[in-house]
Design a protein around this motif. Sequence first.
Motif, mmCIF file in Angstrom:
data_model
loop_
_atom_site.group_PDB
_atom_site.id
_atom_site.type_symbol
_atom_site.label_atom_id
_atom_site.label_comp_id
_atom_site.label_asym_id
_atom_site.label_seq_id
_atom_site.Cartn_x
_atom_site.Cartn_y
_atom_site.Cartn_z
ATOM 1 N N LEU A 146 -112.227 -5.256 -24.048
ATOM 2 C CA LEU A 146 -112.931 -6.150 -23.124
ATOM 3 C C LEU A 146 -113.672 -5.352 -22.057
ATOM 4 C CD1 LEU A 146 -110.467 -9.127 -22.495
ATOM 5 C CD2 LEU A 146 -112.525 -9.106 -23.894
ATOM 6 N N VAL A 176 -117.890 -14.554 -23.090
ATOM 7 C CA VAL A 176 -116.764 -13.662 -22.833
ATOM 8 C C VAL A 176 -116.743 -13.234 -21.374
ATOM 9 C CG1 VAL A 176 -115.848 -11.351 -23.294
ATOM 10 C CG2 VAL A 176 -116.491 -12.833 -25.183
ATOM 11 N N ASP A 229 -113.677 -14.441 -18.900
ATOM 12 C CA ASP A 229 -112.822 -13.259 -18.983
ATOM 13 C C ASP A 229 -111.375 -13.570 -18.593
ATOM 14 O OD1 ASP A 229 -112.703 -10.093 -19.063
ATOM 15 O OD2 ASP A 229 -111.694 -10.702 -17.222
ATOM 16 N N ILE A 284 -110.747 -11.884 -30.620
ATOM 17 C CA ILE A 284 -110.695 -13.138 -29.869
ATOM 18 C C ILE A 284 -110.688 -14.323 -30.834
ATOM 19 C CG2 ILE A 284 -111.927 -14.632 -28.242
ATOM 20 C CD1 ILE A 284 -113.038 -12.077 -26.943
ATOM 21 N N PHE A 308 -114.704 -9.215 -30.318
ATOM 22 C CA PHE A 308 -115.039 -10.593 -30.659
ATOM 23 C C PHE A 308 -114.191 -11.078 -31.825
ATOM 24 C CE2 PHE A 308 -119.658 -10.855 -28.880
ATOM 25 C CZ PHE A 308 -119.160 -10.538 -27.633
ATOM 26 N N ILE A 319 -109.605 -15.616 -21.321
ATOM 27 C CA ILE A 319 -109.266 -14.811 -22.500
ATOM 28 C C ILE A 319 -108.031 -13.969 -22.227
ATOM 29 C CG2 ILE A 319 -110.054 -12.933 -23.986
ATOM 30 C CD1 ILE A 319 -112.919 -14.015 -23.570
#
Length: 577
Positions: free
Chosen positions: A151, A315, A319, A218, A215, A322
């Motif tokens: 990230l 994203v 953030d 996720i 990605f 996530i």
Amino acid sequence: MNEWMIFGGIALCAVFLVGIQGRREQKRQRERAGKLIRDEYGTAPKENKSREEAAAEGSFLHAEKDFYLDDITWNDLDMDLIFNRLNYARCSAGAGELYRMLRCPAMEAETLKERDALARGLAEREGLREQLSMALYEIGFTGKYAFEEYLDYLDNLGEGGNGRHILLDCLYIPAILLLFVRPALGALLLFGALVVNIATYFGQKAKVNPYLVSFAYILRMLRGAEKIEGLLGRACSNGSMRAQNAPEAEDIFLKYRGILEKDIRELESFRRFSGVAMSMSNPVGGSGPLDILFDYLKMALHLDLIKFNQMLHIVRQKDAVIRELVRAVGTLDACLCIAYYRASLESWCEPVLGESLSLEALEICHPLLAAPVKNSIRTERGVLVTGSNASGKSTFLKTVALGAVFAQTICTVPAKSFSAPFCRVMSSMSLRDDLSGGESYFMAEIRALKRILDACAKGETKVLCFVDEVLRGTNTVERIAASSRILQSLRGKDVLCFAATHDIELTHLLEDVYENYHFEETIEEGDISFNYLLKEGRAQSRNAIRLLEVMGYDERVIKEAEVMAERFMECGEWKKL
């Protein structure tokens, strides 16, 4: 015409066979995963390359660290080996959270109560435990970097925009219109637009490819979180979690179900049409054959690049959501590890943690030893342990230290009972010369001890410290003088110290503030043996000289050494023969 039909039929059969083979392989992998999940319960973790390569340490770097085990203590206690012994994690988020738990002991009871309830609830529900393990397995591992690092890595991309890609796609519009008026010119322009798009596509694609890992993870996390949310919902709906030893687990499962449900909903826009940007493959199934066909369309229209920039924006915007999702999934996986670890132990206890500066361990043993000797101790003062080399002093110190760490991390101590205060665990044990840094053993040792003294002086929390052979890197006179004062300083109102030493003099100098314990050995028929049992009082044996005899040293050397030792014990001075 017939030839085209035959060719089409062959192509369809090929696609069909590839699909069947993919489903078979997916089924085989799921069966292997299910067998591993069942076989590991009640045993040590099986060899698993992905799990062993999980970059758990990277997760710790992103943790909120009010207090953590520093590098010296972590290495002294062989915590990398301890982590591997506990690591039943099915995904990177779980391995990272387990590492974070071990590295950052909790200082409040509520956190530990929640972990214990989750572990007990999962231990009692075999069906839920195995289904949750499979859902986590399908999320999988990220590889050599922790997900949090991926990230952070996205920041290198800067602000991604789609204006350039849309402009390039607009080149097709006049070319297509010209096809109806001037076909030759229209075809030429269409070909030119295609060449320009493909040429620019590969340059941009090369830049974003390294970032697709985050990605993909996720997306796998979202897919897995949906399954987990459903599992928790079904487990709670029938009230089965209120059985036996974990009646409070239902409330905690509902809490995590709520977190997952909220985060999945907030990240729905990220998942929408995400297949355009990347393969939706997962650890238990391969990508479909149609992916190859879609590649050409992506190159011509930059569809995946456009979607990538949209996903990148989401994203960055989401953030915190996530990271919360990863932490929630990781916590469930880490508590699953606790349940698996408990099942693999012959015996264990849930520790009792309080405010009183006292420690009691009944039949505690070292978690890494195959056939450990169990020892018990209770103290409200410091503990000074004496005995010969290899008698068990260092192992005992590590055993008690690990008991304290386990108590504040995984709520599981390999002992009949264990009680201690909430405290900061620190050690100075397995130090060595730093040749590359030009630092001697003695310098490394006094730096390690100084950091413990500084932590005690701050008085922010109680300190439980472990010191093996204080100041062994200097001469006898200065060592005893300085170490007696250091150990005296480590007996403040909020400090509990366990120390091992060969210097019997310290047991006399510090007998008012430290309790004396010892280990001993037996020499019979030219052989030495250890029982590794802790005994009260200071060591009395002088077997070091007798060991010279066992090893075949000259008889004169042995007798003269015994005479000198006897004289010193009588008058406290060394005298020449």
